[in-house]
Design an enzyme around this catalytic site. Structure first.
Site, short mmCIF file in Angstrom:
data_model
loop_
_atom_site.label_atom_id
_atom_site.label_comp_id
_atom_site.label_asym_id
_atom_site.label_seq_id
_atom_site.Cartn_x
_atom_site.Cartn_y
_atom_site.Cartn_z
CE LYS A 130 -3.62 -2.59 -0.08
NZ LYS A 130 -3.02 -3.93 -0.14
C1 LIG Z 1 -9.45 -3.52 -2.25
C2 LIG Z 1 -8.87 -4.23 -1.06
N1 LIG Z 1 -9.64 -4.46 0.02
C3 LIG Z 1 -9.16 -5.07 1.11
C4 LIG Z 1 -7.85 -5.50 1.18
C5 LIG Z 1 -7.38 -6.24 2.39
O1 LIG Z 1 -6.43 -5.52 3.13
P1 LIG Z 1 -5.62 -6.21 4.35
O2 LIG Z 1 -4.62 -7.14 3.76
O3 LIG Z 1 -4.98 -5.06 5.09
O4 LIG Z 1 -6.63 -6.92 5.20
C6 LIG Z 1 -6.99 -5.26 0.10
C7 LIG Z 1 -5.59 -5.70 0.17
O5 LIG Z 1 -4.89 -5.79 -0.81
C8 LIG Z 1 -7.52 -4.62 -1.06
O6 LIG Z 1 -6.75 -4.41 -2.13
#
Ligand SMILES: Cc1ncc(COP(=O)(O)O)c(C=O)c1O
Length: 377
Positions: A185
């Site tokens: 990110k």
């Molecule tokens: C659009 C989207 N939503 C949710 C997530 C999930 O994030 P996390 O890995 O911090 O739970 C991601 C992770 O890549 C994502 O790209």
């Protein structure tokens, strides 16, 4: 073995500052629930133009917590694009609600608001638009239909920290927004998440719920007389983020402008080269949106002489790593029984792929990526 000439698909942009911040926090004695977290939350909220930011262990636990706190559960339907990382859909199931898949707009790949509207039923409780790989969704239209039908809005801004919509920062535009701080990110704490909201009651409840339902945080209790005891008014979770992560996040915020500038520079170079490409279409960014370039995704034209996968294989042989475009969640086994008619989602999931994108790309890397794309025929 990786050499400095190798092009990474994605790479966190961290250095001495992050290492020192983490080490100082380790030595400070407050490694979780302490002052670095409070400072990180305050700075994050400020950058998003939101009144409150609540740090959590990742996006998934944060989004779960918001849906749980707002009472979304069994019997409720939640409108969600299928074209998203599957975590967006999984959290709907985690709270026992039912995902209802919505198609996307063919130009921006964000949620198709007309399709969302047509899928509202008496059971619809919430809508979860996605700011697609950093490009903000049409949140004003989403908020309008949410107000009209009394729906909750959770903006999945996992990838969209520091993106803007009509000059307004993502994180200030929905009743709740959740960001990811995962390694790929814009800023990262390795794992981590941040919830922003203007609702003081919701923020207070989220802080309690992330910490086993405990009425007083360890930090607040620290300066109190020993006979002030905490209580546990409701069942909570352990979704805490550490102060070590928060310290790294603060160091990352110090670099935010540089991170955004370096990503934008690579994206501009790719787009200006691809504008002339015979069959690879660069991403479309409407003029009222600011993309943070969390990912750089291209579309293979319908009349391309090479398939998407052939192009990815050819680029791989040229030393250029790629990934397929954003997935279509409804095609995966846990959701395959939901019969969804999503023609744009399926076409885009099959026609897109992503180029390397991170602040560490050098001019030489960018030039090699562009030359490799131009050599395809
Ligand atoms: C659009 C989207 N939503 C949710 C997530 C999930 O994030 P996390 O890995 O911090 O739970 C991601 C992770 O890549 C994502 O790209």
């Amino acid at each position: 073995m990786t050499t400095t000439d190798d092009i990474a698909f994605s790479r966190p942009y961290m250095g001495e500052a992050e290492a020192t911040a983490a080490a100082q926090t380790v030595m400070s004695g407050w490694i979780v629930g302490g002052p670095r977290l409070a400072e990180f939350e305050a700075r994050f909220a400020n950058l998003c133009g939101a009144k409150h930011a609540v740090g959590v262990s990742n996006w998934t636990t944060g989004a779960f917590l918001v849906l749980h706190a707002l009472g979304v559960g069994p019997g409720d339907e939640v409108l969600v694009p299928s074209l998203t990382f599957i975590a967006t859909v999984n959290v709907i199931r985690h709270v026992g609600a039912t995902p209802v898949f919505v198609d996307i707009q063919p130009d921006t790949f964000t949620i198709d608001v007309d399709d969302a509207r047509s899928k509202i039923t008496p059971r619809t409780r919430a809508i979860m638009p996605v700011d697609q790989i950093g490009l903000p969704c049409d949140i004003d239209a989403i908020n309008d239909i949410a107000a009209m039908h009394d729906l909750l809005v959770l903006d999945d801004a996992a990838c969209a920290f520091a993106s803007r919509n009509r000059s307004r920062p993502v994180g200030s535009l929905a009743m709740s927004t959740v960001f990811s701080l995962h390694a790929r990110k814009i800023i990262s704490t390795a794992e981590g998440g941040m919830i922003t909201t203007d609702d003081a009651d919701l923020a207070a409840r989220l802080r309690i719920l992330r910490h086993q339902g405990m009425s007083l945080s360890d930090f607040a209790r620290h300066g109190m007389p020993p006979t002030v005891f905490e209580s546990y008014p409701e069942i909570g979770f352990n979704f805490r983020i550490t102060d070590i992560a928060a310290a790294i996040g603060l160091a990352q915020l110090d670099r935010l402008e540089e991170i955004l500038m370096r990503r934008a520079k690579a994206a501009e170079a790719f787009t200006s080269a691809l504008n002339a490409h015979p069959f690879i279409i660069p991403p479309n960014v409407p003029s009222h949106l600011v993309h943070n370039w969390q990912s750089y995704q291209v579309t293979v034209a319908k009349d391309s002489p090479l398939t998407r996968n052939e192009i990815m294989d050819r680029l791989h042989l040229l030393g250029i790593p790629t990934r397929r475009g954003v997935m279509a969640s409804h095609r995966e086994p846990p959701y395959a029984e939901i019969k969804a008619n999503l023609p744009v989602t399926e076409r885009i999931a099959d026609a897109t792929f992503q180029l390397p994108m991170h602040p560490g790309l050098t001019d030489t890397h960018i030039h090699r990526i562009i030359s490799a794309m131009q050599s395809l025929s």
